[in-house]
Design a protein around this motif. Structure first.
Motif, short mmCIF file in Angstrom:
data_model
loop_
_atom_site.label_atom_id
_atom_site.label_comp_id
_atom_site.label_asym_id
_atom_site.label_seq_id
_atom_site.Cartn_x
_atom_site.Cartn_y
_atom_site.Cartn_z
N ALA A 86 0.83 -1.22 0.00
CA ALA A 86 0.00 0.00 0.00
C ALA A 86 0.86 1.26 0.00
N GLY A 87 1.93 1.24 -0.79
CA GLY A 87 2.78 2.42 -0.90
C GLY A 87 3.83 2.55 0.17
N ALA A 88 3.88 1.62 1.14
CA ALA A 88 4.89 1.70 2.20
C ALA A 88 6.28 1.58 1.59
N ALA A 89 7.24 2.28 2.20
CA ALA A 89 8.60 2.31 1.66
C ALA A 89 9.30 0.97 1.85
N LEU A 90 10.22 0.66 0.94
CA LEU A 90 11.06 -0.53 1.04
C LEU A 90 12.48 -0.06 0.78
N ASP A 91 13.42 -0.43 1.68
CA ASP A 91 14.79 0.10 1.52
C ASP A 91 15.42 -0.32 0.20
N LEU A 92 15.08 -1.50 -0.31
CA LEU A 92 15.64 -1.93 -1.58
C LEU A 92 15.21 -1.00 -2.72
N GLU A 93 13.94 -0.56 -2.67
CA GLU A 93 13.46 0.38 -3.69
C GLU A 93 14.18 1.72 -3.57
N ASP A 94 14.41 2.17 -2.32
CA ASP A 94 15.14 3.43 -2.12
C ASP A 94 16.55 3.32 -2.69
N PHE A 95 17.19 2.18 -2.45
CA PHE A 95 18.53 1.95 -2.98
C PHE A 95 18.54 1.99 -4.50
N THR A 96 17.62 1.25 -5.12
CA THR A 96 17.55 1.18 -6.58
C THR A 96 17.27 2.55 -7.17
N ARG A 97 16.39 3.30 -6.52
CA ARG A 97 16.04 4.64 -7.03
C ARG A 97 17.28 5.56 -7.02
N GLN A 98 18.07 5.51 -5.94
CA GLN A 98 19.26 6.36 -5.87
C GLN A 98 20.31 5.93 -6.88
N VAL A 99 20.42 4.62 -7.13
CA VAL A 99 21.36 4.15 -8.14
C VAL A 99 20.94 4.66 -9.52
N GLU A 100 19.65 4.66 -9.79
CA GLU A 100 19.16 5.18 -11.07
C GLU A 100 19.45 6.68 -11.20
N LEU A 101 19.32 7.40 -10.09
CA LEU A 101 19.66 8.83 -10.12
C LEU A 101 21.14 9.02 -10.42
N PRO A 149 31.30 13.47 -12.05
CA PRO A 149 31.75 12.31 -11.29
C PRO A 149 31.65 12.47 -9.78
N VAL A 150 31.88 13.67 -9.27
CA VAL A 150 31.81 13.88 -7.82
C VAL A 150 30.39 13.69 -7.32
N ARG A 151 29.44 14.31 -8.03
CA ARG A 151 28.03 14.14 -7.62
C ARG A 151 27.59 12.68 -7.80
N LYS A 152 28.09 12.02 -8.84
CA LYS A 152 27.75 10.61 -9.06
C LYS A 152 28.24 9.76 -7.90
N ILE A 153 29.49 10.00 -7.45
CA ILE A 153 30.04 9.26 -6.31
C ILE A 153 29.21 9.51 -5.06
N ASP A 154 28.86 10.75 -4.81
CA ASP A 154 28.08 11.09 -3.62
C ASP A 154 26.73 10.36 -3.63
N THR A 155 26.09 10.31 -4.80
CA THR A 155 24.79 9.63 -4.90
C THR A 155 24.93 8.13 -4.70
#
Length: 557
Positions: free
Chosen positions: A62-77, A84-90
């Motif tokens: 029901a829309g509740a957060a999942l840490d794996l989804e948060d991880f995948t979303r940040q990797v996509e960002l 490269p610096v911003r990429k490393i930080d993300t």
């Protein structure tokens, strides 16, 4: 298991296998149901629900957060970052979500097998991040982390290479050479193999003081595309296909016999609606996953989906390239360019691709890998005789024995054992199609007051049988509809007539009289219905209709 299924149903038997790694107690099913009840109580007020679906359960977050989804979303960002610096930080922000390995503390083999691709994703992202940091000259700060990472993953040679580079650039060339010697001994002692050529070349360059500085280091630790693992989770255990599985595995063994790298292989699986083509293809994909470590990719082509509109090859190639790490701006606009880019990306990799529900050979030809060491599994409701396949398999209806096993395992109690003749009657009414058998068994499972004979009697009526077998997740009528609507008007008319024939064996001259057509024309139409798996050839000039397909045909008249 319910969270890992990502909103898909998980069969009760699969939950039992996950909880009890070896022999489950006789009360296993009851204990699972009790555990589900306890979980529901714990989740009251959160919006998260666990619902019964078929013979198992499905969790809705029901829309509740999942840490794996948060991880995948940040990797996509991070993938979209050009700095490269911003990429490393993300990437570091994404990696900080992890607190050890996935499912730490759980030891069940079945459960852990579900997160192999998740752990692989974490390690690949870490490799990518360290590559970028080495290129920026951050070698000294990486030594501690890389030393611990190599200790945890001693056979992962890309981490070994990164540690050697960090040590060498930090002035510890002797330590870098010792890391290589330790890895070489370990590989030989444990696996009987030498380090990969890239690692040996790095060792040679360090020996010769030929390692370029960070600013000009594009090739020592190249950034590799992340392996892609997109096979859907196994909702129910596959049964009754042992012989077909052995046939495919034998064909693949022969295909690769005596070769260090096998030529591209194609396994084509066809069969009628409800025969279990997708389930079988996914089972093969999971069975063979270890042989294709660079990715296992599932593509739903949707040739028989709702609306009858399937995925065009050009858009599928665009999706494959994007998910393989190719930037959107680098994807060619035309079909030929995308084909070339896809096959170029696959060179030197071992990737398994499942193309599910293909319309025709021409539909999938641009999507075939064409790369040595790769495997494509294709499923279709029609035979694809012009496809040059390593193994071409038409899935048959279940045997009586396999049907009994499936029906009894889904029902889950002793009623089928007490009425074996009624079980066989149900199998006949279901046309021995796995999807229909499972639907009938689920119906009985949720009607504890019904006997097997009572269900068999309800299924005996041709007019209402499909309605009886339709469940929340099993739209048999809709599945047959899509096969029927693929036919042209002449085939549709003949198909309707076939349902009205009372005799079991159908012959062309009999159909010709009913249809007002020549025998030769009818013979050709019948053979084409065989290719569409709406009719079965049982001899020269003799045909038979599946029991359930006949019931569907009668609904159309």
């Amino acid at each position: 298991m319910l969270l890992l299924a990502d909103g898909k149903p998980v069969a009760l038997s699969r939950l039992v296998d996950a909880v009890w790694d070896e022999v489950a107690p006789s009360t296993a099913s009851k204990q699972i149901r009790n555990a589900v009840s306890d979980l529901r109580n714990l989740l009251v007020g959160t919006g998260v629900t666990i619902s019964p679906v078929g013979d198992g359960y499905r969790l809705d977050r029901a829309g509740a957060a999942l840490d794996l989804e948060d991880f995948t979303r940040q990797v996509e960002l991070a993938e979209r970052e050009t700095d490269p610096v911003r990429k490393i930080d993300t990437l570091r922000s994404a990696l900080s979500i992890w607190r050890g390995r996935a499912l730490t503390g759980l030891t069940g083999a079945l459960l852990l097998s579900q997160v192999v691709s998740v752990e692989e994703l974490r390690l690949t992202v870490l490799e990518q991040c360290i590559n970028l940091e080495l290129e920026l000259g951050r070698h000294a700060s990486l030594i501690g982390e890389l030393t611990a990472t190599v200790a945890e993953n001693p056979f992962r040679e890309r981490f070994v290479a990164q540690l050697m580079i960090a040590l060498c650039r930090s002035g510890a060339r002797a330590d870098a050479l010792r890391v290589f010697d330790t890895t070489r001994r370990l590989l030989r002692d444990e696996l009987g193999m030498d380090p990969e050529p890239r690692l040996k070349d790095l060792h040679r360059r360090i020996l010769g003081s030929d390692l370029p500085p960070a600013a000009t280091e594009p090739e020592a630790t190249p950034e590799l595309p992340r392996p892609r693992h997109t096979l859907p989770g196994e909702a129910v255990r596959l049964t009754g296909r042992e012989r077909e599985e052995a046939t495919v595995l034998q064909a693949l063994r022969h295909h690769a016999e005596g070769l260090s790298v096998a030529p591209p292989a194609i396994v084509a699986i066809d069969g009628m609606a409800g025969i279990g083509k997708t389930a079988f293809a996914l089972h093969l994909g999971r069975r063979l996953a270890a042989a294709y470590p660079d990715g296992q990719i599932f593509v739903d082509l949707g040739a028989h989906g709702i609306g009858g509109r399937w995925a065009e090859a050009s858009s599928v190639l665009s999706m494959l390239l994007r998910t393989s790490g190719v930037p959107a701006e680098a994807i060619p606009p035309d079909l030929e360019g995308r084909c070339t880019a896809w096959r170029t990306w696959l060179l030197g990799k071992r990737v398994l691709v499942i193309l599910d529900d293909a319309a025709s050979t021409s539909h999938i030809t641009p999507l075939l890998t064409g790369a040595a060491g790769c495997l494509t599994i294709v499923t279709s409701r029609r035979r694809l005789p012009s496809l040059h396949s390593t193994c071409q398999l038409s899935l048959p209806e279940f045997t009586i024995a396999a049907g009994r096993d499936l029906f009894s395992s889904v029902v889950g109690d002793n009623r089928p054992l007490a009425e074996t003749a009624a079980v066989d009657e149900i199998l006949r009414h279901c046309g021995r199609l796995p999807l229909a058998i499972r639907s009938a068994a689920v119906r009985l499972r949720h009607r504890t007051s019904w006997s097997v004979s009572y269900l068999a009697a309800r299924l005996a009526d041709d007019a209402s049988r499909l309605a009886e077998l339709n469940t929340e997740n099993t739209g048999l009528t809709a599945a047959f509809d899509m096969s029927f609507y693929w036919l042209d008007p002449e085939h549709q008319r003949l198909f309707r007539l076939l349902g009205r024939i009372d005799v079991e064996d159908i012959e062309p001259d009999q159909v010709a009289r009913m249809a007002g057509l020549s025998v030769s024309r009818v013979d050709r139409l019948l053979e084409e219905l065989v290719d569409f798996h709406l009719l079965k050839a049982i001899g020269q000039g003799r045909y038979r209709m599946n029991e359930l397909v006949r019931a569907y045909s009668l609904q159309l008249t």
